[in-house]
Design a protein around this motif. Structure first.
Motif, PDB file in Angstrom:
ATOM      1  N   UNK A 136       0.826  -1.200   0.000  1.00 25.36           N
ATOM      2  CA  UNK A 136       0.000   0.000   0.000  1.00 25.36           C
ATOM      3  C   UNK A 136       0.866   1.258   0.000  1.00 25.36           C
ATOM      4  N   UNK A 137       1.883   1.282   0.841  1.00 26.40           N
ATOM      5  CA  UNK A 137       2.745   2.463   0.911  1.00 26.40           C
ATOM      6  C   UNK A 137       3.698   2.536  -0.277  1.00 26.40           C
ATOM      7  N   UNK A 138       4.114   1.390  -0.807  1.00 27.43           N
ATOM      8  CA  UNK A 138       4.934   1.409  -2.025  1.00 27.43           C
ATOM      9  C   UNK A 138       4.149   2.043  -3.170  1.00 27.43           C
ATOM     10  N   UNK A 139       2.865   1.675  -3.290  1.00 23.59           N
ATOM     11  CA  UNK A 139       2.022   2.253  -4.336  1.00 23.59           C
ATOM     12  C   UNK A 139       1.870   3.755  -4.133  1.00 23.59           C
ATOM     13  N   UNK A 153      -0.149  13.735   4.216  1.00 17.72           N
ATOM     14  CA  UNK A 153      -1.513  13.417   4.651  1.00 17.72           C
ATOM     15  C   UNK A 153      -1.838  11.954   4.398  1.00 17.72           C
ATOM     16  N   UNK A 154      -1.535  11.466   3.192  1.00 17.29           N
ATOM     17  CA  UNK A 154      -1.838  10.068   2.866  1.00 17.29           C
ATOM     18  C   UNK A 154      -0.978   9.104   3.663  1.00 17.29           C
ATOM     19  N   UNK A 155       0.264   9.489   3.939  1.00 14.89           N
ATOM     20  CA  UNK A 155       1.104   8.640   4.774  1.00 14.89           C
ATOM     21  C   UNK A 155       0.562   8.530   6.200  1.00 14.89           C
ATOM     22  N   UNK A 156      -0.185   9.543   6.620  1.00  9.89           N
ATOM     23  CA  UNK A 156      -0.728   9.522   7.977  1.00  9.89           C
ATOM     24  C   UNK A 156      -1.942   8.602   8.114  1.00  9.89           C
ATOM     25  N   UNK A 157      -2.551   8.211   7.001  1.00  9.47           N
ATOM     26  CA  UNK A 157      -3.739   7.345   7.073  1.00  9.47           C
ATOM     27  C   UNK A 157      -3.397   5.980   7.680  1.00  9.47           C
ATOM     28  N   UNK A 211      -5.433  -9.608  10.391  1.00  8.31           N
ATOM     29  CA  UNK A 211      -4.957  -9.024   9.129  1.00  8.31           C
ATOM     30  C   UNK A 211      -4.751  -7.518   9.258  1.00  8.31           C
ATOM     31  N   UNK A 212      -5.646  -6.835   9.978  1.00  7.04           N
ATOM     32  CA  UNK A 212      -5.496  -5.399  10.171  1.00  7.04           C
ATOM     33  C   UNK A 212      -4.287  -5.079  11.040  1.00  7.04           C
ATOM     34  N   UNK A 213      -4.066  -5.882  12.081  1.00 13.17           N
ATOM     35  CA  UNK A 213      -2.888  -5.683  12.919  1.00 13.17           C
ATOM     36  C   UNK A 213      -1.606  -5.831  12.093  1.00 13.17           C
ATOM     37  N   UNK A 214      -1.560  -6.878  11.266  1.00 13.38           N
ATOM     38  CA  UNK A 214      -0.365  -7.111  10.450  1.00 13.38           C
ATOM     39  C   UNK A 214      -0.226  -6.047   9.360  1.00 13.38           C
ATOM     40  N   UNK A 215      -1.353  -5.601   8.790  1.00 12.75           N
ATOM     41  CA  UNK A 215      -1.316  -4.523   7.797  1.00 12.75           C
ATOM     42  C   UNK A 215      -0.683  -3.276   8.402  1.00 12.75           C
ATOM     43  N   UNK A 216      -1.129  -2.912   9.599  1.00 15.09           N
ATOM     44  CA  UNK A 216      -0.582  -1.743  10.278  1.00 15.09           C
ATOM     45  C   UNK A 216       0.908  -1.931  10.571  1.00 15.09           C
ATOM     46  N   UNK A 217       1.294  -3.150  10.980  1.00 12.31           N
ATOM     47  CA  UNK A 217       2.702  -3.422  11.267  1.00 12.31           C
ATOM     48  C   UNK A 217       3.551  -3.277  10.010  1.00 12.31           C
ATOM     49  N   UNK A 218       3.085  -3.841   8.903  1.00 12.94           N
ATOM     50  CA  UNK A 218       3.824  -3.728   7.651  1.00 12.94           C
ATOM     51  C   UNK A 218       3.995  -2.285   7.219  1.00 12.94           C
ATOM     52  N   UNK A 219       2.920  -1.495   7.352  1.00 11.79           N
ATOM     53  CA  UNK A 219       2.998  -0.083   6.990  1.00 11.79           C
ATOM     54  C   UNK A 219       3.998   0.651   7.875  1.00 11.79           C
ATOM     55  N   UNK A 220       3.975   0.348   9.177  1.00 12.92           N
ATOM     56  CA  UNK A 220       4.895   1.005  10.100  1.00 12.92           C
ATOM     57  C   UNK A 220       6.351   0.660   9.781  1.00 12.92           C
ATOM     58  N   UNK A 221       6.610  -0.616   9.558  1.00 13.28           N
ATOM     59  CA  UNK A 221       7.985  -1.043   9.276  1.00 13.28           C
ATOM     60  C   UNK A 221       8.483  -0.422   7.974  1.00 13.28           C
ATOM     61  N   UNK A 222       7.599  -0.319   6.991  1.00 13.04           N
ATOM     62  CA  UNK A 222       7.997   0.305   5.726  1.00 13.04           C
ATOM     63  C   UNK A 222       8.382   1.764   5.940  1.00 13.04           C
ATOM     64  N   UNK A 223       7.570   2.501   6.718  1.00 11.58           N
ATOM     65  CA  UNK A 223       7.879   3.899   6.995  1.00 11.58           C
ATOM     66  C   UNK A 223       9.230   4.025   7.694  1.00 11.58           C
TER      67      UNK A 223
END
Length: 259
Positions: free
Chosen positions: A86-89, A118-122, A210-222
């Motif tokens: 999601x963040x790569x896109x 703003x979008x990164x903050x979502x 899945x939502x917990x892992x989604x949030x974790x993946x986004x955080x680690x990417x940032x």
């Protein structure tokens, strides 16, 4: 449910206030604050967010998946991959928040920068909402201390983001009030995303791992893509790495001890 939503709103209310505080630096400074202080904050926030991704998001995701009869690795790997993609896109569609972009940009790039932040903050707001929403299920790995420390790490990251928008706008001729308004505007989406994330968790329990892992993946990417590289942009890389390790240790100790 009401308590989880209140906590989610409070957590992202704090992160929004940190964005606004960073933007408010425009009333004190016309130029950027100390680059070393900026790097220290980013490095510490990176460590906090890495530990929070593990103890507050990924481990509870694995435990909840197993409780639902799913293989623990499935949502942890799949959800994390979706958060990263999601963040790569988003990075492909919007400008990367590099130091060069923050220093040299025109009016159109200013607008893109505000939109990008703003979008990164979502996903960051969703991460806080999911962390607090998971408390309603009493998961063994989910703790209020962990959720609040996650909010702290994201808030520390938001402080320089607010400054990154408002201070350059002030240099370009915007009034302090205008620069502050645009600087804090990027943080408004976080409370909204947090409430939505908490509602999804509370309404559809099967989505929780899945939502917990989604949030974790986004955080680690940032952390890997932005915070650590930007904290390492001077000659004192060892010191900046030390602040990252300090942030990681503080988050880990508080999450385990208070959990």
């Amino acid at each position: 449910m009401a308590q989880a939503l209140l906590w989610a709103g409070s957590g992202t209310g704090f992160t929004f206030c940190m964005t606004a505080l960073g933007a408010a630096m425009v009333f004190l400074f016309r130029n950027q604050v100390s680059p070393n202080l900026h790097r220290i904050m980013l490095g510490f926030a990176a460590g906090v967010m890495i530990a929070a991704s593990m103890w507050s998001l990924l481990i509870p995701a694995i435990e909840e998946a197993q409780a639902l009869g799913l293989p623990g690795w499935l949502p942890a790997a799949g959800g994390s991959a979706l958060g990263i993609l999601f963040l790569v896109a988003m990075d492909g569609l919007l400008p990367h928040l590099s130091p060069e972009l923050l220093r040299h940009r025109n009016g159109a790039q200013n607008l893109l920068l505000i939109l990008a932040i703003t979008l990164h903050n979502i996903p960051e707001g969703m991460a806080i909402g999911v962390a607090f929403g998971s408390l309603a299920y009493g998961l063994e790995g989910s703790t209020a201390a962990g959720a609040w420390m996650l909010a702290l790490g994201i808030g520390l990251q938001n402080l320089p983001e607010g400054m990154a928008v408002s201070l350059p706008l002030r240099r370009e001729g915007y009034s302090p009030r205008q620069a502050f308004f645009y600087g804090q505007l990027s943080g408004v989406v976080e409370p909204i995303a947090a409430v939505l994330g908490a509602l999804l968790v509370l309404k559809i329990q099967v989505c929780l791992p899945f939502l917990l892992a989604f949030a974790a993946g986004a955080m680690i990417y940032v952390v890997v893509e932005e915070l650590i590289p930007e904290s390492q942009t001077n000659e004192n890389k060892d010191w900046m790495a030390l602040f990252t390790l300090v942030g990681f240790s503080v988050m880990m100790v508080l999450d385990v001890a208070l959990g």
